[in-house]
Design a protein around this motif. Structure first.
Motif, short mmCIF file in Angstrom:
data_model
loop_
_atom_site.label_atom_id
_atom_site.label_comp_id
_atom_site.label_asym_id
_atom_site.label_seq_id
_atom_site.Cartn_x
_atom_site.Cartn_y
_atom_site.Cartn_z
N TYR A 3 0.84 -1.19 0.00
CA TYR A 3 0.00 0.00 0.00
C TYR A 3 0.88 1.24 0.00
O TYR A 3 1.97 1.23 0.57
CB TYR A 3 -0.92 0.00 1.22
N LEU A 49 -3.44 5.44 -1.60
CA LEU A 49 -4.19 6.55 -1.03
C LEU A 49 -3.82 7.79 -1.83
O LEU A 49 -2.65 8.18 -1.88
CB LEU A 49 -3.82 6.74 0.45
N LEU A 63 -9.18 6.75 -3.50
CA LEU A 63 -8.41 5.51 -3.56
C LEU A 63 -8.10 5.18 -5.01
O LEU A 63 -8.91 5.44 -5.91
CB LEU A 63 -9.21 4.36 -2.94
N SER A 139 -0.46 -2.20 6.17
CA SER A 139 -1.81 -2.74 5.98
C SER A 139 -2.72 -2.28 7.12
O SER A 139 -3.92 -2.05 6.90
CB SER A 139 -1.77 -4.26 5.87
N TRP A 142 -3.68 1.24 6.19
CA TRP A 142 -4.64 1.18 5.07
C TRP A 142 -6.04 0.85 5.59
O TRP A 142 -7.02 1.52 5.26
CB TRP A 142 -4.18 0.13 4.07
#
Length: 156
Positions: A3, A49, A63, A139, A142
Motif C-alpha cells: 500500500y 491513497l 483511492l 496494511s 490502510w
DNA sequence: GCCAACGTTGGC
DNA sequence: GCCAACGTTGGC
C-alpha cells in the motif's frame, strides 16, 4: 500486496481528473527515493491513497491502484516540459513512473483529521518535515483509513 | 567525501 | 508570501 500514499497537487492532477481519465501516468517524480519505491517495490494492484497536497484543503481524496510496472518517464526528455532533466541519458533513463488507476473518490480525509487520528499517527506523511511524494503505508494504516472513509458519519 | 549553498516542498 | 525542513549540487 503493498500500500502507498501518493501526493498530487490537485491543480495538476486531482482525484476527479483521475476519475475522468480512468488511468493516468504518474509522471514528474524527480526524487530518487520515490522513484525507487516505484521501481523496486510497487506491484500491479497495490493500493494507493490519493493525497491532495499544496492546496487549500490538503488530505486524502480517494483511492486508486497501481496499474503498471515502472517505465521511463517521457517528460524528462522534453525540453519544453517543466520536468525536463537535461542530465538524463535516453539510453539509461533516470526517471521512471507507474500508471495509476482510479478506484474511488471519497470524502476528503483532511490533514487535520489525519493528525487527530491516533490509529494513523504512524503514517509517514505525517512525520515532521516529510516531503516524499510517495510513501509506503502499512496494511494496518490502510485498513484504518478505509474504516474512517467508510464510516457512516463524516464527523471527526 | 565533506559540507555550505541553493532550490524545492508544502502547510500555514 | 513566509519559512522550516529537506534533498541535491558542486567546490574543495
Amino acid at each position: 500486496m503493498n500500500y502507498w500514499l501518493m501526493k498530487s497537487e490537485p491543480d495538476e492532477a486531482s482525484i476527479l481528473d483521475l476519475q475522468r481519465a480512468g488511468t493516468l501516468p504518474w509522471t514528474g517524480v524527480r526524487n530518487y527515493q520515490a522513484r525507487n519505491f516505484m521501481r523496486d517495490a510497487m506491484r500491479i494492484g497495490d493500493g494507493v491513497l490519493f493525497y491532495h497536497s499544496s492546496c487549500p484543503q490538503p488530505g486524502i481524496a480517494g483511492l486508486a491502484e497501481v496499474a503498471s510496472a515502472a517505465y521511463p518517464d517521457a517528460t524528462q526528455f522534453d525540453p519544453a516540459n517543466p520536468y525536463h532533466d537535461p542530465k538524463s541519458d535516453p539510453a539509461s533513463p533516470r526517471w521512471l513512473h507507474v500508471d495509476v488507476r482510479w478506484r474511488e473518490t471519497t470524502r476528503l480525509l483532511s490533514l487535520k483529521e489525519l493528525r487527530g487520528a491516533p490509529e494513523l499517527a504512524t503514517l509517514r506523511v505525517l512525520e515532521k518535515g516529510s516531503r516524499l511524494s510517495i510513501t509506503p503505508v502499512t496494511s494496518d494504516e490502510w485498513r484504518a483509513v478505509l474504516a474512517r472513509l467508510h464510516a457512516a458519519s463524516a464527523a471527526g
